[in-house]
Design an enzyme around this catalytic site. Structure first.
Site: not given
Ligand code: ATP
Length: 586
Positions: A247, A254, A269, A249, A339, A299, A421
């Site tokens: 999917e 979130r 989040r 990103k 998602f 998201e 990711k």
């Molecule tokens: P994490 O949430 O893993 O601690 P982070 O907050 O720094 O890390 P990222 O590393 O960028 O975020 O990656 C995870 C986040 O990506 C998810 O928490 C969500 O908010 C976002 N996201 C965006 N698109 C999607 C998707 N298609 N499916 C799941 N998450 C997604």
């Protein structure tokens, strides 16, 4: 249990920062607690009267608390303030005045004090201030000096016992079984509800089976499933098998939607209730999600309504605000790309495999709605297909890809290879940043004297030891504005001694209460004898991890709690992966 007894435990907890001792004292406390009061005690330990995600605050700052203390002990407010300035803590000022007054106190129970504090949080309308002051002063009159010291720190948010959730969970298990063996079940229930008080009460009332039966509850935030990183697409295929979902990103924030009929709540989040901040998503959820009740995740990303283009994160994040909400909602409308679905029409569906949850999601949200839309999904098979999709998404201005294992359940509160990711770095290549916790500041030299801050001491979270370990000093990447912001944070959260849950070999100019998360870009993770991140003195001669050339990317105080920062085990993996990553062709 009497509140006085609880306050004695608080004294003991305050006097140590050693994890094993904290667990030991807490488990003794829990053993003495009844099933009716254990939940309340779990909230009070965190200085609260509700789970952390509920915006239930006592709403009394220093001036009102000083007024209540003055009223309780027949002192003048000025004297209270003077004593507070002298002793450095309002609780100590209350304790001193209470001792001097020698009031005749009775044995008040924890439940009684808790209920009165809760009343303070609930007063609304005319006369609220007076009611709050009188209620707090009445509590103070009825309790002993040590209890007064701790009660006063609750409204002020200065009750700092240095206890994290993992410590409470270990102690709950030990209190009932003598061992930590029920920690996984307790943690599972906590991940589903984010409410330690509720979990503890269920555990004490209904035992192991009780907590095993805890299901998701609409209105109680679920600790989010998190993604792992891998150095390249080939590694991802090895993990996911030859058929998996991909999917886009989205680089927004979130949002978890909790819907029960027309009743909609949103959580961020870091599980904060953000319902009031996003009226457009609330409205969208009411009309565009075809479910009686559900919990779904997506998201949110801002777009330009004229060009229909997605906006960069810096624009989307302007929607996170407390004022002019409606106005900004018109200017920067959000789309919520759904998602995942976790709960549907009365049923917890987290145990179902991803592909089935996706079908359920497709049955309740569609791709052409204006606010709540389903995220695009492609079923892929090869590393080449990943790279192609990744490049398409990057050229659309998105952040990268999320790859998902088709047969994996939703793992609340867990990072795992069920989600992988792939992100683009600022320079366009595949890479990632780390999230660190601000632990201290160094005062500035030269130009930076004017900001009050010249450098930052930051750390990561050691989830096994429930503490923060230093990983770097950061002095670059901050704009003047950001230096000033750190100075403001530092003024608010500065403390005179090393915080209870911090492990450090170095001493900054000021220690900061670990609360604020910063996203950092780094060239490399190296080993260092100075930093304590991942340091195991007996195994490797006392070498920790450090960040090379760290630069601040952004503040993440809005969406990450300190325990959500990058963990020591993730740093270990990043350290091992980094050279593989550099060779990748992506
Ligand atoms: P994490 O949430 O893993 O601690 P982070 O907050 O720094 O890390 P990222 O590393 O960028 O975020 O990656 C995870 C986040 O990506 C998810 O928490 C969500 O908010 C976002 N996201 C965006 N698109 C999607 C998707 N298609 N499916 C799941 N998450 C997604």
């Amino acid at each position: 249990m009497t509140f006085s007894n609880l306050a004695q435990y608080f004294e003991k907890l305050e006097a140590t920062s050693k994890r094993l001792e904290l667990v030991d004292i807490l488990s003794q406390l829990f053993r003495e607690s009844s099933a009716e009061e254990i939940g309340k005690i779990c909230y009070l330990i965190q200085g609260r009267v509700a789970p952390f995600y509920e915006p239930t605050e006592l709403g009394m700052a220093e001036s009102l608390v000083a007024q209540a203390i003055a009223k309780a002990y027949d002192a003048s407010k000025d004297d209270v303030i003077k004593s507070y300035r002298h002793l450095g803590n309002m609780g100590l000022a209350a304790e001193k005045l209470s001792k001097a007054k020698r009031l005749k106190t009775k044995a008040v129970s924890v439940t009684e004090v808790f209920n009165e504090l809760l009343k303070i949080a609930k007063f609304v309308g005319k006369g609220t201030v007076e009611q709050k002051v009188t209620t707090l002063s009445n509590i103070l009159k009825s309790i002993d000096p040590i209890s007064a010291k701790h009660v006063v720190n609750i409204p002020l948010g200065t009750l700092r016992l240095g206890i994290g959730d993992p410590t409470v969970m270990d102690a709950l298990s030990i209190a009932k079984t003598g061992k930590k063996d029920l920690r996984p079940e307790i943690e599972d229930a906590y991940n589903k509800t984010s409410d330690l008080g509720y979990v503890a009460e269920t555990f004490f009332k209904h035992g192991k089976n009780g907590i095993k039966n805890i299901k998701l509850v609409v209105g109680k935030p679920v600790r989010p499933a998190l993604a792992e990183r891998l150095p390249n697409a080939e590694e991802a295929v090895k993990r996911l098998g030859n058929t998996f979902a991909a999917e886009p990103k989205f680089d927004g924030f979130r949002v978890a939607v909790h819907k029960d009929g027309n009743n909609v709540k949103l959580f961020s989040r870091n599980l904060e209730d953000t319902t009031n901040a996003f009226p457009d998503i609330v409205e969208g959820a009411k009309t565009q999600i075809k479910a009686k009740s559900c919990i779904l995740e997506g998201e949110a990303i801002a777009y330009n309504p004229l060009t229909e283009e997605f906006l960069p994160f810096q624009e989307t994040t302007k929607r996170r605000r407390k004022y002019n909400i409606e106005e900004k909602a018109k200017e920067l409308p959000l789309i919520l790309f759904a998602f995942d679905v976790l709960y549907l029409n009365g049923k917890d569906v987290t145990a179902k495999p991803y592909k089935e949850r996706r079908k359920l999601l497709e049955s309740i949200v569609s791709a052409d709605h204006t606010v709540v839309r389903i995220a695009e999904e492609r079923i892929l098979h090869t590393a080449g297909e990943i790279t192609k999709f990744f490049n398409e998404e990057i050229s659309e201005g998105l952040e990268g890809l999320m790859l998902k294992k088709l047969d994996a359940p939703y793992k609340a509160g867990g990072r795992g290879f069920h989600w992988i990711k792939f992100k683009r770095s600022q320079s366009g290549e595949l890479s990632d940043t780390v999230d660190v916790v601000l632990l201290g500041v160094y005062t500035g030299r030269g130009k930076r004297t004017e900001f009050g801050v010249g450098g930052l001491l930051v750390g990561v979270y050691n989830e096994k030891k429930d503490r923060f370990e230093t990983i770097s000093r950061v002095g670059t990447g901050l704009t003047d504005e950001e230096f000033r912001k750190v100075n403001e944070i530092s003024k608010k959260l500065r403390i005179s001694h090393k915080p209870a849950r911090v492990e450090s070999k170095i001493e900054p100019s000021f220690w900061i209460e670990p609360k604020v998360v910063l996203e950092i870009f780094t060239d490399e993770i190296t080993k260092s004898p100075i930093h304590t991140a991942g340091m195991n003195p007996s195994a490797d001669g006392g070498v920790g991890y450090a960040l090379r050339f760290p630069r601040l990317v952004r503040f993440r105080e809005d969406d990450k709690r300190p325990e959500d920062a990058t963990t020591v085990s993730e740093i270990e993996k990043l350290y091992k992966n980094q050279y593989v990553g550099k060779k990748s062709s992506k």
